[in-house]
Design a protein around this motif. Structure first.
Motif, PDB file in Angstrom:
ATOM      1  N   GLY A 123      41.849  35.846  49.416  1.00 40.48           N
ATOM      2  CA  GLY A 123      41.468  36.716  48.316  1.00 40.48           C
ATOM      3  C   GLY A 123      41.274  38.119  48.848  1.00 40.48           C
ATOM      4  N   GLY A 147      45.843  39.506  49.478  1.00 43.87           N
ATOM      5  CA  GLY A 147      44.924  39.141  48.405  1.00 43.87           C
ATOM      6  C   GLY A 147      45.473  39.493  47.034  1.00 43.87           C
ATOM      7  N   SER A 150      40.883  40.397  43.901  1.00 46.56           N
ATOM      8  CA  SER A 150      39.818  39.548  43.374  1.00 46.56           C
ATOM      9  C   SER A 150      39.056  38.965  44.551  1.00 46.56           C
ATOM     10  CB  SER A 150      40.392  38.418  42.518  1.00 46.56           C
ATOM     11  OG  SER A 150      39.381  37.494  42.152  1.00 46.56           O
ATOM     12  N   THR A 152      37.779  36.136  44.432  1.00 44.78           N
ATOM     13  CA  THR A 152      38.094  34.713  44.403  1.00 44.78           C
ATOM     14  C   THR A 152      39.280  34.405  45.311  1.00 44.78           C
ATOM     15  OG1 THR A 152      37.308  34.548  42.130  1.00 44.78           O
ATOM     16  CG2 THR A 152      38.695  32.767  42.932  1.00 44.78           C
ATOM     17  N   MET A 153      39.099  33.437  46.191  1.00 42.41           N
ATOM     18  CA  MET A 153      40.178  33.009  47.073  1.00 42.41           C
ATOM     19  C   MET A 153      40.965  31.881  46.406  1.00 42.41           C
ATOM     20  SD  MET A 153      38.311  33.056  50.824  1.00 42.41           S
ATOM     21  CE  MET A 153      36.915  32.062  50.316  1.00 42.41           C
ATOM     22  N   SER A 154      42.277  31.979  46.466  1.00 45.75           N
ATOM     23  CA  SER A 154      43.170  30.940  45.966  1.00 45.75           C
ATOM     24  C   SER A 154      43.927  30.333  47.139  1.00 45.75           C
ATOM     25  CB  SER A 154      44.168  31.524  44.958  1.00 45.75           C
ATOM     26  OG  SER A 154      43.500  32.083  43.856  1.00 45.75           O
TER      27      SER A 154
END
Length: 680
Positions: A123, A147, A150, A152-154
């Motif tokens: 992210g 990244g 965000s 938020t890590m995907s």
């Protein structure tokens, strides 16, 4: 018999447990950490070589972005790399931030590539080639991922099958200073198969719930009671508003995870009357496709009356939503559809573009789509450029293939475009088109299905915290009704302890009038507000002396719809105090003032409406007062303004007083309103 059944059940339970343990063991073997401390769970950077300053406070412990009110990091375990974080469990407090101006690298120990895919969470900033993760192997350095702007890590995967058996290293790097100048990573594994959505196929972003939550009482003391707000989290632009033949739909920009902007999702609410809303499951969720993650920005929705898309099932008309897929490097316009009245949605072509980025701006956005009956075409209005502004029109027969029709170049045009058709002074034989943007700059003219031709403008309507208004498609009675976002004001979650932040304005009906020889928009609260009236009182032809209170005999007022017509007379001010809100008509300055609250929650006096010259000696005003906001209207909506105020004691006595002289009140109507929420 009971003992035999119990014994067999126990045997089956033991067998199931063994099978489950074997499955878990196989999963562990299938996804192997690439090297010791590849998940940072040692709480230190053991085995990693550190250069520069970017990672000096790493690894970080816990979901620190969420502690700050941002989106969740979606970490695995307790520790991860978050370049903006400064809470390690040994130093700093949860949520403490570092900086976006540090740069540096983390280099992993050498490891042998044993699986065909490398998988990890990522992210932070989207800066391809400037920040992200690289693989160093066999004399090459290969960029694996960056990244997505965000926290938020995907999970992403990269095919390394050509390097099987070779020695390699990972490089986590951050060479960016300034906005989103940090990278987040966690949990580097070798896998036999790619992570869902990481190799080009469609996958929803992890960690975004479908449900808006269970608490729908809306009974918090400071919760707005007749303005829409989400159950929890952040809200901004209204999207996709339409009437489907039975009910009204309001979609909206929404962060389900925190009371700040982020994780843009389409929230969803339905109503029988545009007043009483019920929040539904989220309609459109952020996703990843073709290795590109993105969120769901603003757009529109239509009822596919003639089955142009070809998805209709039985008599149930298909609902079609158009939205901006906000991914990097450039936004594009995508589509989703529902065949069950908006309960569930399918992403057309896995969320890929139906209108590609036009090349003017990386952030082209906010498609407005409607059916244009005279030309027999669907029309899309799209903002594509700022400074100077450019609006592009497209047409389509099938909602999938869009043809460029024309452009409108205007300095004022910026995001959230809308185009509506209105009769002049109610005369349906004289219809005009009105195009406007998020700031409610607008022009009046004609639209032939391909081009807009200006006859009047630009003008400006609205004001204050009113922004990004959109109109309902497919209205059942030919009215044009819009809802705006009340942008700004203090963070209600931080300031007042509420579970949400931001609200919508009340729905307005738009009309087009000739005023001073020019065509001008007007906006008034929809008549359906009458459904909320609990009590109403009227006073007429009263002379109000200096210091006298016109509402002296009234009990405290909480939720109010008030209209007043008055002759200013010899007074210096006419002061109105209702439910803690304070408004004042300045006679000499011919302006309306309000005690409002700024974005930091500080009280401030603002000019709501200026140049409020009496007409035939009379000033005509209307106010909608809810628990956090005031909406003001002058002369039947020719001018309107929305603002937040600092909530005071709702049990305080109401007052309307003249200051420094007399005011002649021609008419005063006070309507006490009920809550639109069950249990409110």
């Amino acid at each position: 018999m009971f003992n035999v059944c119990t014994q067999r059940s126990s045997q089956w339970l033991l067998l199931f447990s063994a099978l489950l343990a074997a499955a878990v063991s196989a999963s562990v073997r299938a996804d192997e950490f690439l090297f010791p401390n590849a998940d940072f769970e040692s709480g230190a950077l053991e085995g990693w070589a550190v250069e520069g300053d970017a990672f000096q406070h790493q690894p970080t412990k816990g979901d620190n972005p969420q502690v700050r009110g941002r989106e969740s990091s979606a970490l695995e375990g307790e520790f991860w790399i978050g370049g903006f974080e400064k809470a390690t469990g040994r130093e700093g407090r949860p949520g403490d931030a570092f900086t976006d101006d540090a740069v540096g690298t983390l280099v992993s120990p050498e490891f042998t590539i044993k699986k065909p895919f490398i998988s990890f969470l990522i992210g932070g900033g989207n800066h391809a080639g400037k920040s992200g993760v690289k693989l160093r192997c066999d004399g090459e350095e290969i960029d694996l991922a960056t990244g997505s702007d965000s926290e938020t890590m995907s999970r992403t995967s990269y095919d390394v099958s050509r390097f099987l058996g070779k020695r390699a290293q990972l490089i986590v790097y951050d060479n960016v200073r300034g906005g989103w100048g940090h990278i987040n990573v966690d949990s580097f594994t070798g896998t036999d198969k790619p992570a869902a959505g990481s190799m080009g196929e469609f996958a929803l972003q992890e960690g975004i719930p479908a449900s808006p939550g269970d608490d729908d009482s809306y009974s918090e003391p400071l919760r707005p009671q007749f303005h829409f707000s989400a159950r929890k989290g952040w809200l901004n632009d209204p999207n996709g508003m339409m009437f489907d033949g039975e009910k009204y739909h309001l979609f909206f920009q929404h962060n389900p995870l925190a009371p700040v902007w982020g994780n843009m999702t389409w929230g969803h609410a339905t109503s029988p009357d545009m007043v009483h809303w019920t929040q539904q499951d989220h309609a459109l969720l952020p996703y990843r496709v073709d290795r590109q993650p993105g969120t769901i920005f603003s757009g529109t929705a239509v009822v596919d009356h003639n089955n142009s898309l070809g998805k209709q099932r039985g008599d149930q008309k298909t609902l079609v939503a158009f939205f901006t897929f906000a991914g990097k490097p450039k936004f594009y316009q995508a589509m989703a559809y529902s065949t069950d009245g908006g309960k569930t949605w399918s992403y057309w072509n896995d969320g890929r573009a139906v209108v590609e980025n036009q090349g003017f701006d990386d952030g082209e956005r906010d498609p407005k789509v409607f059916w244009h009956e005279p030309s027999g075409k669907w029309v899309m209005v799209l903002w594509v450029k700022q400074n100077p502004g450019k609006v592009r029109f497209f047409t389509s027969d099938d909602l999938v293939h869009w043809e460029h029709a024309s452009d409108l170049d205007r300095e004022w045009a910026f995001e959230c475009m809308d185009l509506v058709f209105l009769p002049v002074d109610g005369d349906k034989n004289e219809m005009k088109a009105v195009i406007y943007d998020a700031s409610f700059d607008y022009e009046v003219g004609t639209f032939d299905g391909r081009e807009f031709h200006t006859e009047s403008g630009p003008h400006v309507a609205g004001g204050g915290n009113f922004y990004a208004a959109q109109s309902f498609n497919d209205m059942p009675d030919d009215r044009v009704v819009q809802i705006g976002w009340m942008r700004g004001g203090p963070n209600a979650a931080e300031k007042y302890g509420l579970p949400f932040n931001q609200q919508m304005a009340f729905p307005y009906e738009l009309t087009l009038r000739r005023i001073g020889g020019e065509l001008r928009l007007a906006g008034q609260p929809i008549d359906e507000i009458g459904k909320l009236v609990d009590q109403s009182s009227v006073l007429q032809n009263v002379t109000l002396s200096d210091g006298e209170n016109l509402l002296a005999d009234q009990p405290p007022l909480d939720l109010v719809d008030l209209e007043i017509e008055f002759v200013p007379g010899t007074a210096k001010d006419l002061e109105i105090r209702l439910a803690g809100a304070l408004l004042k008509y300045d006679v000499a300055g011919q302006r309306l003032l309000q005690r409002a609250v700024d974005d930091g929650g500080n009280a401030t006096e603002i000019v709501v409406l200026d140049n409020l010259t009496p007409r035939d000696g009379v000033v005509k005003l209307r106010f909608l007062i809810d628990r956090l906001s005031v909406e003001s209207f002058a002369f039947d909506g020719e001018r309107f303004f929305a603002a937040y105020y600092a909530p005071q004691d709702r049990n305080a006595a109401p007052s309307i007083t003249a200051q420094g002289g007399e005011v002649e009140v021609k008419k005063l109507e006070v309507r006490r309103l009920k809550s639109a929420w069950t249990g409110g």
